[in-house]
Design a protein around this motif. Structure first.
Motif, mmCIF file in Angstrom:
data_model
loop_
_atom_site.group_PDB
_atom_site.id
_atom_site.type_symbol
_atom_site.label_atom_id
_atom_site.label_comp_id
_atom_site.label_asym_id
_atom_site.label_seq_id
_atom_site.Cartn_x
_atom_site.Cartn_y
_atom_site.Cartn_z
ATOM 1 N N GLN A 297 0.825 -1.218 0.000
ATOM 2 C CA GLN A 297 0.000 0.000 0.000
ATOM 3 C C GLN A 297 0.856 1.263 0.000
ATOM 4 N N LEU A 298 1.937 1.208 0.797
ATOM 5 C CA LEU A 298 2.719 2.435 1.029
ATOM 6 C C LEU A 298 3.460 2.914 -0.218
ATOM 7 N N ILE A 299 4.085 1.985 -0.952
ATOM 8 C CA ILE A 299 4.950 2.406 -2.057
ATOM 9 C C ILE A 299 4.186 3.242 -3.095
ATOM 10 N N PRO A 300 2.999 2.788 -3.555
ATOM 11 C CA PRO A 300 2.282 3.618 -4.532
ATOM 12 C C PRO A 300 1.934 5.006 -3.975
ATOM 13 N N ILE A 301 1.646 5.084 -2.657
ATOM 14 C CA ILE A 301 1.294 6.382 -2.064
ATOM 15 C C ILE A 301 2.502 7.320 -2.109
ATOM 16 N N LEU A 302 3.673 6.798 -1.722
ATOM 17 C CA LEU A 302 4.877 7.637 -1.746
ATOM 18 C C LEU A 302 5.201 8.070 -3.172
ATOM 19 N N VAL A 303 5.109 7.116 -4.101
ATOM 20 C CA VAL A 303 5.430 7.435 -5.494
ATOM 21 C C VAL A 303 4.489 8.524 -6.010
ATOM 22 N N ASN A 304 3.221 8.413 -5.627
ATOM 23 C CA ASN A 304 2.245 9.408 -6.061
ATOM 24 C C ASN A 304 2.561 10.788 -5.469
ATOM 25 N N GLY A 305 3.068 10.777 -4.226
ATOM 26 C CA GLY A 305 3.413 12.048 -3.571
ATOM 27 C C GLY A 305 4.631 12.719 -4.190
ATOM 28 N N MET A 306 5.346 12.010 -5.062
ATOM 29 C CA MET A 306 6.583 12.563 -5.625
ATOM 30 C C MET A 306 6.342 13.398 -6.879
ATOM 31 N N LYS A 307 5.071 13.479 -7.301
ATOM 32 C CA LYS A 307 4.780 14.347 -8.450
ATOM 33 C C LYS A 307 4.811 15.806 -8.007
ATOM 34 N N TYR A 308 5.259 16.677 -8.892
ATOM 35 C CA TYR A 308 5.162 18.110 -8.627
ATOM 36 C C TYR A 308 3.695 18.497 -8.482
ATOM 37 N N SER A 309 3.362 19.302 -7.472
ATOM 38 C CA SER A 309 2.004 19.840 -7.397
ATOM 39 C C SER A 309 1.932 21.058 -8.314
ATOM 40 N N GLU A 310 0.707 21.518 -8.581
ATOM 41 C CA GLU A 310 0.567 22.685 -9.466
ATOM 42 C C GLU A 310 1.262 23.899 -8.856
ATOM 43 N N ASP A 312 3.907 23.844 -6.868
ATOM 44 C CA ASP A 312 5.363 23.686 -7.079
ATOM 45 C C ASP A 312 5.756 24.221 -8.446
ATOM 46 N N ILE A 313 4.982 23.825 -9.450
ATOM 47 C CA ILE A 313 5.365 24.166 -10.822
ATOM 48 C C ILE A 313 5.335 25.682 -11.014
ATOM 49 N N ILE A 314 4.330 26.320 -10.390
ATOM 50 C CA ILE A 314 4.271 27.794 -10.496
ATOM 51 C C ILE A 314 5.480 28.400 -9.786
ATOM 52 N N LEU A 315 5.743 27.912 -8.564
ATOM 53 C CA LEU A 315 6.866 28.463 -7.787
ATOM 54 C C LEU A 315 8.195 28.255 -8.496
ATOM 55 N N LEU A 316 8.330 27.083 -9.138
ATOM 56 C CA LEU A 316 9.606 26.762 -9.782
ATOM 57 C C LEU A 316 9.670 27.318 -11.196
ATOM 58 N N LYS A 317 8.661 28.114 -11.589
ATOM 59 C CA LYS A 317 8.595 28.638 -12.959
ATOM 60 C C LYS A 317 8.803 27.490 -13.944
ATOM 61 N N GLY A 318 8.053 26.396 -13.688
ATOM 62 C CA GLY A 318 8.232 25.189 -14.496
ATOM 63 C C GLY A 318 7.924 25.381 -15.966
ATOM 64 N N ASP A 319 7.227 26.461 -16.302
ATOM 65 C CA ASP A 319 6.903 26.653 -17.719
ATOM 66 C C ASP A 319 7.916 27.537 -18.422
ATOM 67 N N VAL A 320 8.866 28.091 -17.629
ATOM 68 C CA VAL A 320 9.883 28.954 -18.244
ATOM 69 C C VAL A 320 11.009 28.054 -18.710
ATOM 70 N N GLU A 321 11.250 28.032 -20.028
ATOM 71 C CA GLU A 321 12.307 27.150 -20.511
ATOM 72 C C GLU A 321 13.651 27.866 -20.562
ATOM 73 N N GLU A 322 13.662 29.097 -21.063
ATOM 74 C CA GLU A 322 14.946 29.803 -21.228
ATOM 75 C C GLU A 322 14.998 30.967 -20.259
ATOM 76 N N LEU A 367 13.649 26.833 -3.062
ATOM 77 C CA LEU A 367 12.553 27.733 -3.407
ATOM 78 C C LEU A 367 11.252 27.260 -2.784
ATOM 79 N N SER A 368 10.938 25.990 -3.006
ATOM 80 C CA SER A 368 9.679 25.491 -2.441
ATOM 81 C C SER A 368 10.055 24.581 -1.298
ATOM 82 N N ASP A 369 10.807 25.087 -0.376
ATOM 83 C CA ASP A 369 11.460 24.313 0.668
ATOM 84 C C ASP A 369 10.963 22.894 0.891
ATOM 85 N N TRP A 370 10.787 22.503 2.127
ATOM 86 C CA TRP A 370 10.382 21.130 2.431
ATOM 87 C C TRP A 370 8.914 20.981 2.050
ATOM 88 N N ASN A 371 8.595 20.009 1.213
ATOM 89 C CA ASN A 371 7.218 19.822 0.790
ATOM 90 C C ASN A 371 6.944 18.328 0.644
#
Length: 897
Positions: A297-310, A312-322, A367-371
């Motif tokens: 049960q645990l492994i899929p939950i942890l793996v799922n938690g490892m995705k960037y949240s929306e 995170d992506i905004i904070l990390l400027k995930g859409d800025v390529e250059e 930037l998005s410290d401990w999450n």
């Protein structure tokens, strides 16, 4: 009679509070000056508390601001408040803690805590009883306000509340708090748990006495509707796991089930708090036994938690390529700390597994410290180390779906999973790597920057395996792609690629020599391209390259490429610029690698280092004499400069002599060796040892002054200082010869004590990632002392021969080991009785040599045969029966005994 404000004065204070909310900087400045003037009048503080607690007609921000200005005054000048003012403030706080506004209640709570933290908990005996009493109020605001204040006091003064100084109020407070776990208001339930939580880690006696009630109450709140309550319940269980696991074990199955749900809580703060549970559980001895059946049960939950949240992506400027042309903001740049130079000895286990600094495993920056993502990845990492291959059946089916997923966020999380399990599951992953590594190398060219950067990190975690394969298979393609990423248009990718390349350099070492030209072209090109933050990481990659390929870098064409940009940066930086640290560290590695190739650049570099040391010492002196006029210097400048001087002495050898002759470095070194800061002394002794090897002619006149200082620093409390001082003494012995005699007694007893310490840490060199047996450096120095003054050292032979032998058996054959063993042989010649009881250890140490020089082998031969002849054939047979088979074989083959 209560204090009453003067109407005109009150209007003046209100106007000031209104003005201070103005965005205009000129107005702000006037307000600051006015506050300074008003602070001269003690009853100004009465006006401030009056506005906070009584002026209910004013708007909340103005009232709250009045309280915060008062809090700052309490912080700065409470001791000088006249008693009537202090009493009025305290009384107003307690009377109004139940204000209708939650902002005002919180402000009064902060004010109460600030007064309490000024040593006032003892001087305000009615505070805690009154707050606890107010908890019983039927009025929600009063109860909540009192609880808010108590929670802040518990956070700030947890130790004091559990001490005799206050007659242990916790004995009353803890049972009281526990009653409120069942309160109808979620805010109050939450306060109650938060208050008790403050006392778990310190194992407060009052809590330990009520531990079963506490745990029972927590279980009752497990399915609370309020996220803040659930978060505090999770936090409590995580801490209890660390300090009272005995109480949780009977309920472990249901606690794990609960935490599995909470790790998926829709409130991210609750999920993060619950996810900490797996990190803490992994450190407990019972982890494997209690968690094995839940992995599915645990492994899929942890793996799922490892995705960037929306978010995170905004904070990390995930859409800025250059973004490579966007300058860094200064607060993005974490302060760097220089690790002082530590002398090391080569050892056969040069790279023990997992010696990487854990800090490097940081895949996104602060930037998005401990999450939740980081916590899930960290949990998977530690669990992989607990369960090893047993984790893979749960993971591999998931990984396939992730790594080839069309959505980049999912694919990215799969690459992070691969990186997180690299250390723990390495053995089990080996069969899949020939397929996976090429896929990851392809991901380095992904169109999403966040995918490219995570691929860099994950590949660096498998660098060890990549290097163990034939270079054309994976090393060459990986290096080629990583170098392209170093020149990526995205700053985060540049940073990840530079760090990954540094790891690859450490693993590959001289395997990189054929590609040096190409590597240097890329790194030098990056110099002109990088913004501030990544420039600092680039220095590290260049320094690591120099450490990894060593003298192979000393080729005219490489020096031509590398040195001009480094020296240009060196000339641009001012003496006060902290960017000098990483540049000096980098140059130190480069100077050591280039050896004589560094000569054309050494003079200005040497001079500047001496100037930095001199400036820092002068500033320290002025500060000591006039602390009110001068600032304390940043001694890191001096430490880094001393370390670069060491690098120059080591790299240039005898060539450094003219530079030393024309400078006052020996005088400065004498001062640095006596500095109050251990890191300064540590670097000074390293430099002293290096100068002793490179140009003893300048060290010798100072020996009478230096030796007593070295002797007093043989204090194992400061392990690295002690280590470097010990090593310097050994180098001095080799140069002084018999003239060392007057100094032997100054250092010998301390060295014998150090080598006999039972609890020396496993590595004397705690920050180098190289393991050296605990007392190798003291052992070498004792051997060298005995080599130059055998008559003086031999009488103590019996006191150190056993730890001496055990600590040198793991060191590779080298000059240092050679001189130390000659010393031991000479001492045995003077005092053969000293070795008799521990002769088996001597035999074992002798057998650790692969190829001693002929005359040293003769010395061993004579001692072994002398001992055998002395005890007689029969006794020797009995004695050698106790040898392990391998030792027996080696002694027979090499020495015929």
């Amino acid at each position: 009679m209560d204090w009453q404000p003067d109407e005109q004065g009150l209007q003046q204070v209100l106007q000031l509070l209104k003005d201070s909310q103005s965005p205009n900087t000129a107005t702000q400045r006037i307000v600051q000056d006015k506050l300074k003037q008003l602070n001269q009048f003690p009853d100004f503080n009465n006006y401030l508390i009056f506005v906070l607690t009584r002026l209910k007609s004013e708007d909340e921000p103005t009232r709250s601001l009045s309280g915060l200005i008062l809090k700052n005054n309490v912080k700065a000048h409470y001791q000088s408040f006249p008693p009537p003012v202090a009493d009025f403030i305290k009384q107003e706080c307690l009377n109004n803690i139940g204000d209708a506004s939650s902002l005002i209640r919180a402000t009064i709570g902060i004010l109460i805590t600030t007064i309490a933290s000024k040593g006032e908990l003892q001087m305000w005996p009615e505070l805690l009883p009154q707050l606890c009493n107010l908890l019983n109020s039927e009025d929600y605001n009063t109860c909540e306000g009192a609880f808010g204040a108590l929670q802040k006091i518990c956070e700030d003064s947890s130790e004091l509340l559990d001490s005799d100084a206050l007659n242990r109020p916790l004995n009353i407070m803890i049972p009281k708090f526990l009653q409120f776990f069942k309160h109808c208001s979620p805010k109050i339930r939450s306060h109650a748990i938060a208050c008790v939580n403050q006392f778990i880690m310190d194992r407060a006696q009052a809590l330990m006495d009520n531990i079963d009630t506490f745990i029972e109450h927590l279980f009752a709140l497990a399915v609370d509707d309020d996220p803040e309550v659930r978060k505090n319940v999770c936090r409590a269980l995580v801490m209890l796991l660390e300090v009272r696991i005995d109480r949780l074990i009977p309920h472990m199955h249901s606690i794990i089930q609960y935490m599995l749900q909470r790790t998926q809580d829709h409130d991210e703060n609750v999920a993060l708090e619950a996810c900490e549970f797996w990190l803490t559980l992994a450190e407990q001895p019972i982890c494997k036994e209690v968690l094995a059946s839940h992995l599915v049960q645990l492994i899929p939950i942890l793996v799922n938690g490892m995705k960037y949240s929306e978010i995170d992506i905004i904070l990390l400027k995930g859409d800025v390529e250059e973004d490579e042309a966007v300058p860094d903001s200064e607060q993005d740049i974490k302060p760097r700390f220089h690790k002082s130079r530590t002398v090391t000895l080569p050892h056969e286990a040069e790279r023990p597994d997992g010696s990487e600094d854990a800090e490097d495993d940081d895949d996104d920056d602060a930037l998005s410290d401990w999450n939740l993502r980081k916590c899930s990845a960290a949990a998977l990492d530690v669990l992989a180390n607990v369960f090893r291959e047993e984790l893979l059946p749960h993971l591999l089916p998931l990984l396939k779906g992730l790594l080839f997923h069309p959505e980049w966020v999912v694919k990215e999380s799969g690459i992070l999973v691969l990186g997180a399990i690299a250390e723990g599951c390495m053995q089990g992953m080996v069969p899949y790597l020939p397929e996976l590594i090429p896929h990851l190398i392809q991901c380095l060219a992904d169109k999403k920057a966040l995918v490219r950067s995570i691929a860099c990190w994950t590949l660096s975690r498998y660098a060890h395996w990549v290097v163990s394969q034939p270079p054309d298979m994976h090393l060459k393609p990986l290096m080629t792609e990583l170098l392209k990423r170093i020149l990526d248009g995205n700053k985060r990718v540049q940073e990840a690629a530079c760090s990954a390349f540094a790891t690859l350099e450490e693993e590959a070492c001289t395997e990189l020599v054929p590609y040096l030209s190409y590597i240097l072209d890329t790194l030098v090109f990056a110099f002109g391209k990088y913004q501030h933050k990544n420039l600092l990481i680039l220095y590290d990659a260049i320094g690591t390259l120099a450490d990894s390929v060593g003298h192979h870098l000393n080729q005219p064409e490489y020096i031509q490429k590398l040195m001009p940009p480094l020296i240009q940066k060196w000339n641009e930086l001012k003496d006060e610029d902290k960017d000098l640290f990483p540049l000096l560290e980098c140059l130190s590695s480069v100077a050591t690698a280039l050896q004589s190739g560094f000569l054309p650049y050494c003079e200005p570099v040497y001079q500047r280092c001496v100037t930095l040391v001199q400036k820092t010492l002068a500033q320290a002196m002025m500060y000591t004499q006039h602390p009110e006029q001068y600032e304390a210097p940043d001694k890191d400048f001096m430490i880094v400069a001393l370390d670069l001087l060491s690098g120059l002495a080591e790299g240039l050898g005898g060539h450094v002599e003219q530079l030393v002759a024309r400078s006052n470095i020996m005088t400065l070194l004498f001062q640095c060796m006596q500095d109050s800061m251990p890191e300064v002394r540590q670097s000074s002794f390293a430099l002293l040892g290096d100068l002793t090897k490179a140009c003893f002619i300048h060290v010798k006149p100072c020996i009478a002054e230096f030796m007593p200082i070295l002797g007093t620093n043989l204090n194992p409390e400061f392990i690295s200082v002690c280590n470097n001082a010990t090593w310097a003494i050994g180098e001095i012995c080799m140069q002084m010869g018999a003239e060392m005699q007057p100094y032997v007694q100054m250092v010998l007893n301390n060295l014998v004590e150090i080598i006999n310490r039972p609890n020396t840490p496993k590595t004397l060199l705690e920050n180098t990632g190289r393991l050296t047996s605990p007392s190798a450096i003291p052992a070498i120095t004792i051997g060298r002392l005995g080599y130059v003054c055998p008559q003086e050292v031999a009488p103590m032979l019996q006191q150190f021969i056993r730890p001496w032998c055990t600590s040198l058996r793991n060191i590779r054959d080298n000059e240092e080991k050679d001189s130390a063993f000659r010393g031991i042989c000479m001492m045995i010649g003077v005092n053969p009785g000293g070795v008799v009881q521990d002769f088996i250890f001597f035999c074992d140490a002798v057998a650790s040599w692969v190829s001693p020089k002929d005359d040293l082998r003769d010395m061993f031969y004579k001692i072994l045969h002398g001992f055998k002849d002395q005890v007689g054939e029969e006794n020797w047979q009995q004695f050698s029966e106790q040898f392990p088979p391998l030792l027996k074989e080696r002694l027979a083959a090499f020495y015929g005994v």
